[in-house]
Design an enzyme around this catalytic site. Structure first.
Site, mmCIF file in Angstrom:
data_model
loop_
_atom_site.group_PDB
_atom_site.id
_atom_site.type_symbol
_atom_site.label_atom_id
_atom_site.label_comp_id
_atom_site.label_asym_id
_atom_site.label_seq_id
_atom_site.Cartn_x
_atom_site.Cartn_y
_atom_site.Cartn_z
ATOM 1 C CD GLU A 170 -3.086 -0.556 0.110
ATOM 2 O OE1 GLU A 170 -3.085 -0.282 -1.110
ATOM 3 O OE2 GLU A 170 -3.712 -1.494 0.582
ATOM 4 C CG ASP A 224 0.671 2.760 -6.664
ATOM 5 O OD1 ASP A 224 0.883 3.559 -5.724
ATOM 6 O OD2 ASP A 224 -0.401 2.726 -7.292
ATOM 7 N N GLY A 258 -12.427 2.683 -1.524
ATOM 8 C CA GLY A 258 -11.082 2.115 -1.547
ATOM 9 C C GLY A 258 -11.011 0.789 -2.289
ATOM 10 C CG ASP A 279 -6.403 1.582 -7.655
ATOM 11 O OD1 ASP A 279 -5.715 0.822 -6.940
ATOM 12 O OD2 ASP A 279 -6.900 2.636 -7.248
ATOM 13 C CE1 TYR A 322 -2.826 7.446 -3.124
ATOM 14 C CE2 TYR A 322 -2.638 9.118 -4.828
ATOM 15 C CZ TYR A 322 -2.401 7.838 -4.372
ATOM 16 O OH TYR A 322 -1.725 6.950 -5.161
HETATM 17 C C1 GLA Z 1 -5.120 4.472 -4.444
HETATM 18 C C2 GLA Z 1 -4.326 4.834 -5.696
HETATM 19 C C3 GLA Z 1 -3.271 3.762 -6.000
HETATM 20 C C4 GLA Z 1 -2.424 3.438 -4.767
HETATM 21 C C5 GLA Z 1 -3.311 3.197 -3.547
HETATM 22 C C6 GLA Z 1 -2.509 3.042 -2.274
HETATM 23 O O1 GLA Z 1 -5.896 3.340 -4.659
HETATM 24 O O2 GLA Z 1 -5.192 4.973 -6.809
HETATM 25 O O3 GLA Z 1 -2.475 4.183 -7.080
HETATM 26 O O4 GLA Z 1 -1.469 4.432 -4.532
HETATM 27 O O5 GLA Z 1 -4.235 4.243 -3.349
HETATM 28 O O6 GLA Z 1 -1.786 1.860 -2.286
#
Ligand code: GLA
Length: 316
Positions: free
Chosen positions: A17, A20, A97, A141, A188
């Site tokens: 988590e 990426d 999420g 994702d 974020y």
């Molecule tokens: C969101 C983002 C992903 C990733 C996750 C955390 O889902 O879209 O790219 O960074 O958060 O792991």
């Protein structure tokens, strides 16, 4: 008139988590909850219809409503100016999420690429389209929604641009917090900026300071947990990967500071109810918790949703 129908799954992330966008490792699993997009050619203009409303425009242009802005962003990336009607529906909860924006952009990109016969890298286009809507996200994702295989977790190595399918024999349950949240207005993007700043300081030999040190520690250890988690899956050690998920949650709470009291409570409830592992899934700041269960087990908790693993995007 030509018509294309696409189904793109959401995802849970077992481990990896907030790694990426730092070029790290992730271990998602696509789930049997989908965004469905149908597109049809038209002589001109754009018509977008979702459960949230209808948007009509004479051509591809920026717009306020996020559900329509995603479509416009995908079109810009694909170089399409109009000439289609798009309908979106599905059973993937939004803002929890579970990778709904990723699944939506993959579904739109795949449907339009198929309709207009474009040979493109659909994962990258869908990812860049989401970034255009204001979320500086990584590629997790979109990769999960496009590349996953049923019965497997997907090991992503973002820096190398490679992926691998790892057999997954466990069971997944999801516990969602009551409220939905939008990443664009969460913390974020700040986390992504912090990572970039940490990277710059490390490159230039400047001290990180306490906050950035904790962020970097999370990312490094989380990458290591993905490596160990894959090994656990290969050894059939579900209890082992479960423990790594609990450790990931602790790190997301204490070092990365993206959990919330609601998410922490759900994780503790899952632990109390016998889940092998549990952690927030996706960005955090609200959303949902993914729980790992033994193959035939269930989770005796109110609102627990048992999910199946799914294959990636599918066009018909
Ligand atoms: C969101 C983002 C992903 C990733 C996750 C955390 O889902 O879209 O790219 O960074 O958060 O792991």
């Amino acid at each position: 008139m030509k018509r294309v129908r696409v189904r793109a799954p959401g995802r849970v992330n077992l481990l990896g988590e907030h790694t990426d966008y730092a070029g790290g490792l992730c271990l998602p699993l696509a789930i049997n909850r989908y965004v469905e997009v149908t597109v049809e050619k038209r002589d001109h203009g754009v018509r977008i219809e979702t459960s949230l409303g209808v948007h009509e425009a004479t051509c591809v242009e920026p717009c306020q409503a996020r559900w329509a802005a995603y479509v416009m962003a995908c079109c810009e990336m694909l170089g399409i100016e109009g000439g289609f009607a798009l309908r979106a529906a599905g059973d993937l909860p939004m803002g929890k999420g579970l990778g709904s924006s990723g699944a939506y952009t993959v579904a739109i990109t795949s449907a339009l690429a198929e309709l207009f016969e474009l040979e493109v890298d659909r994962v990258r286009i869908a990812w860049q389209a989401e970034r255009r809507t204001g979320v500086d996200c990584g590629i997790l994702d979109q990769s999960a929604s496009a590349l996953a295989r049923a019965g497997h977790a997907l090991l992503l190595d973002v820096a190398r641009g490679t992926h691998e399918h790892v057999p997954f024999a466990g069971r997944i349950a999801v516990l969602a917090t009551p409220s939905s949240r939008e990443l664009v207005s969460s913390g974020y993007n700040q986390r992504v900026r912090e990572w970039r700043e940490a990277e710059r300081r490390q490159r230039e030999g400047i001290e990180l300071g306490e906050t950035l040190r904790r962020r970097v520690e999370h990312i490094e250890r989380e990458n290591q947990r993905v490596r160990e988690g894959v090994q656990c899956l290969r050894n059939g050690d579900l209890a082992g990967i479960g423990q790594l998920m609990y450790a990931s949650q602790r790190s997301l709470r204490e070092l990365y500071e993206v959990s919330t009291p609601e998410l922490d409570t759900l994780v503790e409830r899952a632990r109390g109810a016998g889940a092998l592992g549990a952690k927030l899934t996706g960005a955090g700041f609200g959303g949902a918790v993914v729980c790992l269960l033994a193959p035939q087990a269930s989770l005796a908790l109110e609102g627990a949703l048992i999910l199946e693993s799914a294959g990636g995007v599918n066009c018909s």
